[in-house]
Scaffold this motif. Structure first.
Motif, PDB file in Angstrom:
ATOM      1  N   ALA A  16       0.826  -1.208   0.000  1.00 35.73           N
ATOM      2  CA  ALA A  16       0.000   0.000   0.000  1.00 35.73           C
ATOM      3  C   ALA A  16       0.858   1.255   0.000  1.00 35.73           C
ATOM      4  O   ALA A  16       0.543   2.243  -0.689  1.00 35.73           O
ATOM      5  CB  ALA A  16      -0.927  -0.009   1.213  1.00 35.73           C
ATOM      6  N   SER A  17       1.954   1.234   0.751  1.00 37.84           N
ATOM      7  CA  SER A  17       2.843   2.402   0.805  1.00 37.84           C
ATOM      8  C   SER A  17       3.514   2.641  -0.549  1.00 37.84           C
ATOM      9  O   SER A  17       3.687   3.790  -0.975  1.00 37.84           O
ATOM     10  CB  SER A  17       3.908   2.201   1.880  1.00 37.84           C
ATOM     11  N   ARG A  18       3.871   1.559  -1.209  1.00 38.13           N
ATOM     12  CA  ARG A  18       4.496   1.718  -2.529  1.00 38.13           C
ATOM     13  C   ARG A  18       3.500   2.300  -3.525  1.00 38.13           C
ATOM     14  O   ARG A  18       3.865   3.141  -4.356  1.00 38.13           O
ATOM     15  CB  ARG A  18       5.028   0.372  -3.009  1.00 38.13           C
ATOM     16  N   VAL A  19       2.232   1.869  -3.445  1.00 36.47           N
ATOM     17  CA  VAL A  19       1.212   2.453  -4.322  1.00 36.47           C
ATOM     18  C   VAL A  19       1.071   3.944  -4.056  1.00 36.47           C
ATOM     19  O   VAL A  19       0.938   4.744  -4.993  1.00 36.47           O
ATOM     20  CB  VAL A  19      -0.139   1.732  -4.135  1.00 36.47           C
ATOM     21  N   ALA A  20       1.120   4.348  -2.794  1.00 38.01           N
ATOM     22  CA  ALA A  20       1.005   5.763  -2.456  1.00 38.01           C
ATOM     23  C   ALA A  20       2.162   6.580  -3.036  1.00 38.01           C
ATOM     24  O   ALA A  20       2.006   7.761  -3.331  1.00 38.01           O
ATOM     25  CB  ALA A  20       0.952   5.937  -0.939  1.00 38.01           C
ATOM     26  N   ARG A  21       3.315   5.926  -3.221  1.00 36.55           N
ATOM     27  CA  ARG A  21       4.470   6.628  -3.794  1.00 36.55           C
ATOM     28  C   ARG A  21       4.492   6.572  -5.312  1.00 36.55           C
ATOM     29  O   ARG A  21       4.846   7.540  -5.982  1.00 36.55           O
ATOM     30  CB  ARG A  21       5.777   6.021  -3.258  1.00 36.55           C
ATOM     31  N   GLU A  22       4.096   5.399  -5.879  1.00 33.06           N
ATOM     32  CA  GLU A  22       4.313   5.164  -7.302  1.00 33.06           C
ATOM     33  C   GLU A  22       3.036   5.021  -8.119  1.00 33.06           C
ATOM     34  O   GLU A  22       3.085   5.103  -9.344  1.00 33.06           O
ATOM     35  CB  GLU A  22       5.140   3.882  -7.491  1.00 33.06           C
ATOM     36  N   GLY A  23       1.919   4.743  -7.474  1.00 38.08           N
ATOM     37  CA  GLY A  23       0.710   4.409  -8.200  1.00 38.08           C
ATOM     38  C   GLY A  23       0.574   2.905  -8.366  1.00 38.08           C
ATOM     39  O   GLY A  23       1.421   2.130  -7.911  1.00 38.08           O
ATOM     40  N   LEU A  24      -0.463   2.473  -9.050  1.00 38.86           N
ATOM     41  CA  LEU A  24      -0.818   1.062  -9.124  1.00 38.86           C
ATOM     42  C   LEU A  24      -0.105   0.265 -10.217  1.00 38.86           C
ATOM     43  O   LEU A  24      -0.234  -0.959 -10.276  1.00 38.86           O
ATOM     44  CB  LEU A  24      -2.331   0.923  -9.348  1.00 38.86           C
ATOM     45  N   ASP A  25       0.646   0.933 -11.074  1.00 40.54           N
ATOM     46  CA  ASP A  25       1.143   0.263 -12.268  1.00 40.54           C
ATOM     47  C   ASP A  25       1.990  -0.973 -11.985  1.00 40.54           C
ATOM     48  O   ASP A  25       2.014  -1.911 -12.786  1.00 40.54           O
ATOM     49  CB  ASP A  25       1.953   1.246 -13.121  1.00 40.54           C
TER      50      ASP A  25
END
Length: 289
Positions: free
Chosen positions: A140-149
């Motif tokens: 979830a934290s990575r999505v907050a930084r990078e998005g869902l791709d």
């Protein structure tokens, strides 16, 4: 749909617990917590929305479980607070194979672990299943930084820790989330940042919903109670909306806390009534230092 309103009476800063009288929505009669629990037995799934730091609310959750277990249906617990990849650790604790300290460490427990341990201990004492429903926070934290791709490029084991289908509806939930993030930040956040944070939020909702749906399909006779922050369930949005889409005939109760300094003076609005099927009217709590 009838909305229950439960007034939690405060004395000297502490909650008068299940022995206290509560007030039903139309104000015409009083009911106690047993009647509240009896009404909840008519549902298939209960979302207990909470403010994570309200210790009195955690006490109420534990008392409610003690009454729900007396019903005719088997009970199953589900948690936002534990993540899918820690399910094995949760199961080990429920089976008595590890102690609380090991459970806390290995499950990456929240800092207020002690507020939730009584709920898990309740499940252990009564032999109830408990679900680690959430997506791992590292994803979830990575999505907050990078998005869902990047999600679908994860190794298969890690990809299974997140919902198969991830949705980002452009609805009232999105508007509420954006407003809350702006308020928390105290300044205008860039649109791109807001969008990534919203994707991360939706990933949690979709993952928790998928976890809950799988548990219900596997054991349709059980009454499931899911504990999450109220934003995930208020107004039947967030996680609730995803479950409703997957299982539209499911009877879902949503418990939502509403805070006010003085309930003799405060008034409920149309928006309050739309927050859930059961409202908890609470006095503000003091955070522990």
């Amino acid at each position: 749909m009838k909305v229950w309103i439960l007034v939690i009476i405060m004395i000297l800063g502490g909650v008068v617990s299940a022995k206290t009288q509560f007030v039903i929505s139309d104000g015409m009669k009083s009911v106690d917590l047993k009647d509240f629990a009896r009404d909840l037995q008519s549902y298939d799934l209960i979302f207990f929305g909470e403010d994570h730091l309200d210790k009195d609310l955690h006490d109420l959750q534990a008392e409610l479980l003690g009454l729900l277990i007396e019903g005719s249906r088997p009970l199953s617990l589900s948690f936002e607070m534990w993540e899918r990849d820690t399910q094995e650790v949760l199961d080990q604790y429920l089976a008595g194979k590890i102690d609380a300290e090991a459970f806390k460490e290995k499950s990456r427990a929240w800092t207020n672990f002690d507020d939730y341990l009584p709920l898990v201990d309740f499940a252990a004492r009564h032999g109830l299943p408990a679900l680690a429903a959430n997506v791992p926070r590292v994803i979830a934290s990575r999505v907050a930084r990078e998005g869902l791709d990047f999600i679908d490029a994860l190794p298969s084991v890690e990809r299974a820790w997140a919902a198969r289908q991830i949705t980002t509806p452009d609805d009232a939930y999105k508007a509420n989330f954006y407003a809350q993030m702006q308020e928390m930040g105290g300044h205008a956040m860039p649109e791109a940042s807001l969008w990534r944070y919203y994707q991360s939020q939706c990933l949690k909702d979709d993952t928790m919903a998928e976890s809950i749906v799988k548990a219900i399909v596997a054991n349709p006779e059980a009454l499931v109670i899911h504990f999450n922050g109220y934003f995930h369930s208020n107004s039947y949005l967030g996680t609730v909306s995803r479950v409703m889409q997957a299982l539209p005939r499911l009877r879902i109760a949503v418990i939502s806390p509403v805070y006010a300094e003085d309930w003799d003076q405060a008034e409920l609005t149309k928006e309050h009534y739309g927050l859930g099927s059961h409202l908890l009217l609470l006095n503000p709590y003091e955070e522990e230092s």
